[in-house]
Design a protein around this motif. Structure first.
Motif, short mmCIF file in Angstrom:
data_model
loop_
_atom_site.label_atom_id
_atom_site.label_comp_id
_atom_site.label_asym_id
_atom_site.label_seq_id
_atom_site.Cartn_x
_atom_site.Cartn_y
_atom_site.Cartn_z
N THR A 2 0.78 -1.39 0.05
CA THR A 2 -0.04 0.05 -0.01
C THR A 2 0.82 1.35 -0.14
O THR A 2 2.00 1.28 0.11
CB THR A 2 -0.92 0.04 1.17
N ALA A 3 0.34 2.49 -0.30
CA ALA A 3 0.86 3.72 -0.11
C ALA A 3 1.32 3.83 1.28
O ALA A 3 0.86 3.43 2.20
CB ALA A 3 -0.06 4.69 -0.77
N LEU A 4 2.20 4.71 1.30
CA LEU A 4 2.94 4.89 2.90
C LEU A 4 2.03 6.08 3.37
O LEU A 4 2.83 7.00 3.96
CB LEU A 4 4.69 5.24 2.75
N THR A 5 0.74 5.98 3.52
CA THR A 5 0.01 6.90 4.11
C THR A 5 -1.02 6.05 4.97
O THR A 5 -1.17 5.21 4.50
CB THR A 5 -0.75 8.06 3.15
N GLY A 6 -1.55 6.87 5.90
CA GLY A 6 -2.65 5.94 6.67
C GLY A 6 -1.90 5.06 7.76
O GLY A 6 -0.84 4.96 8.30
N ASP A 7 -2.63 4.00 7.91
CA ASP A 7 -2.13 2.89 8.52
C ASP A 7 -1.85 1.76 8.20
O ASP A 7 -2.63 1.16 7.03
CB ASP A 7 -3.34 2.59 9.83
N ALA A 8 -0.73 0.86 8.71
CA ALA A 8 -0.46 -0.33 7.83
C ALA A 8 -0.46 -1.65 8.71
O ALA A 8 -0.53 -1.72 9.86
CB ALA A 8 1.16 -0.33 7.40
N ARG A 9 -0.63 -2.81 8.08
CA ARG A 9 -0.53 -4.05 8.76
C ARG A 9 0.69 -4.60 8.90
O ARG A 9 1.59 -3.88 8.61
CB ARG A 9 -1.20 -5.00 7.75
N VAL A 10 0.89 -5.39 10.09
CA VAL A 10 2.29 -5.53 10.59
C VAL A 10 3.01 -6.25 9.22
O VAL A 10 4.22 -5.97 9.22
CB VAL A 10 2.00 -6.59 11.67
N LYS A 11 2.38 -6.92 8.40
CA LYS A 11 3.01 -7.69 7.50
C LYS A 11 3.61 -6.58 6.55
O LYS A 11 4.70 -6.87 5.86
CB LYS A 11 1.94 -8.67 6.71
N ASP A 12 2.99 -5.72 6.10
CA ASP A 12 3.20 -4.61 5.35
C ASP A 12 4.74 -3.66 5.88
O ASP A 12 5.70 -3.69 5.22
CB ASP A 12 2.21 -3.55 4.93
N VAL A 13 4.49 -3.45 7.26
CA VAL A 13 5.53 -2.97 7.82
C VAL A 13 6.78 -3.71 7.85
O VAL A 13 8.01 -3.43 7.62
CB VAL A 13 5.24 -2.36 9.41
N ALA A 14 6.69 -5.22 8.15
CA ALA A 14 7.75 -5.88 8.18
C ALA A 14 8.73 -6.04 6.75
O ALA A 14 9.65 -5.95 6.83
CB ALA A 14 7.12 -7.23 8.70
N GLU A 15 7.58 -6.15 5.73
CA GLU A 15 8.21 -6.28 4.48
C GLU A 15 8.89 -4.91 4.20
O GLU A 15 10.06 -4.85 3.57
CB GLU A 15 7.14 -6.29 3.26
N TYR A 16 8.36 -3.68 4.64
CA TYR A 16 9.12 -2.61 4.23
C TYR A 16 10.42 -2.38 4.85
O TYR A 16 11.38 -1.88 4.31
CB TYR A 16 7.99 -1.23 4.63
N LEU A 17 10.65 -2.86 6.16
CA LEU A 17 11.69 -2.62 7.08
C LEU A 17 12.56 -3.82 6.84
O LEU A 17 13.55 -4.12 7.47
CB LEU A 17 11.17 -2.42 8.55
N SER A 18 12.07 -4.99 5.86
CA SER A 18 12.91 -6.28 5.97
C SER A 18 13.06 -6.69 7.27
O SER A 18 14.40 -7.12 7.67
CB SER A 18 14.54 -5.90 5.30
N MET A 19 11.99 -6.85 7.94
CA MET A 19 11.97 -7.65 9.26
C MET A 19 11.19 -8.57 9.23
O MET A 19 10.19 -8.95 8.25
CB MET A 19 11.65 -6.56 10.32
N HIS A 20 11.29 -9.54 10.29
CA HIS A 20 10.21 -10.73 10.47
C HIS A 20 9.01 -10.00 11.21
O HIS A 20 8.95 -9.21 11.91
CB HIS A 20 10.64 -11.61 11.28
N PRO A 21 7.74 -10.32 10.68
CA PRO A 21 6.50 -9.69 11.38
C PRO A 21 6.49 -10.02 12.77
O PRO A 21 5.95 -9.02 13.60
CB PRO A 21 5.60 -10.50 10.85
N GLU A 22 7.03 -11.00 13.47
CA GLU A 22 7.16 -11.04 14.96
C GLU A 22 7.95 -10.04 15.40
O GLU A 22 7.51 -9.40 16.49
CB GLU A 22 7.33 -12.34 15.38
#
Length: 65
Positions: A2-22
């Protein structure tokens, strides 16, 4: 993703930051994303404002090249 506005799911943030969702869930619980919230009760998914993600990234040290 999604676009980087509003609120994100954990999965999207993890992908964006190259981290594991946990890892992202743990960060949200520990206050790294101060405006993270659950959508509807205790067992619902966590949502994280993209502004919190960008603020966290801005605080991280940059590697010298």
């Amino acid at each position: 993703m999604t676009a980087l506005t509003g609120d994100a799911r954990v999965k999207d943030v993890a992908e964006y930051l190259s981290m594991h969702p946990e890892t992202v869930r743990t960060m949200a619980r520990s206050g790294d994303f101060p405006n993270a919230y659950k959508t509807n009760g205790r067992t619902s998914p966590i949502r994280i404002p993209w502004a919190d993600v960008e603020a966290w990234r801005a605080k991280q040290p940059r590697a010298n090249r």
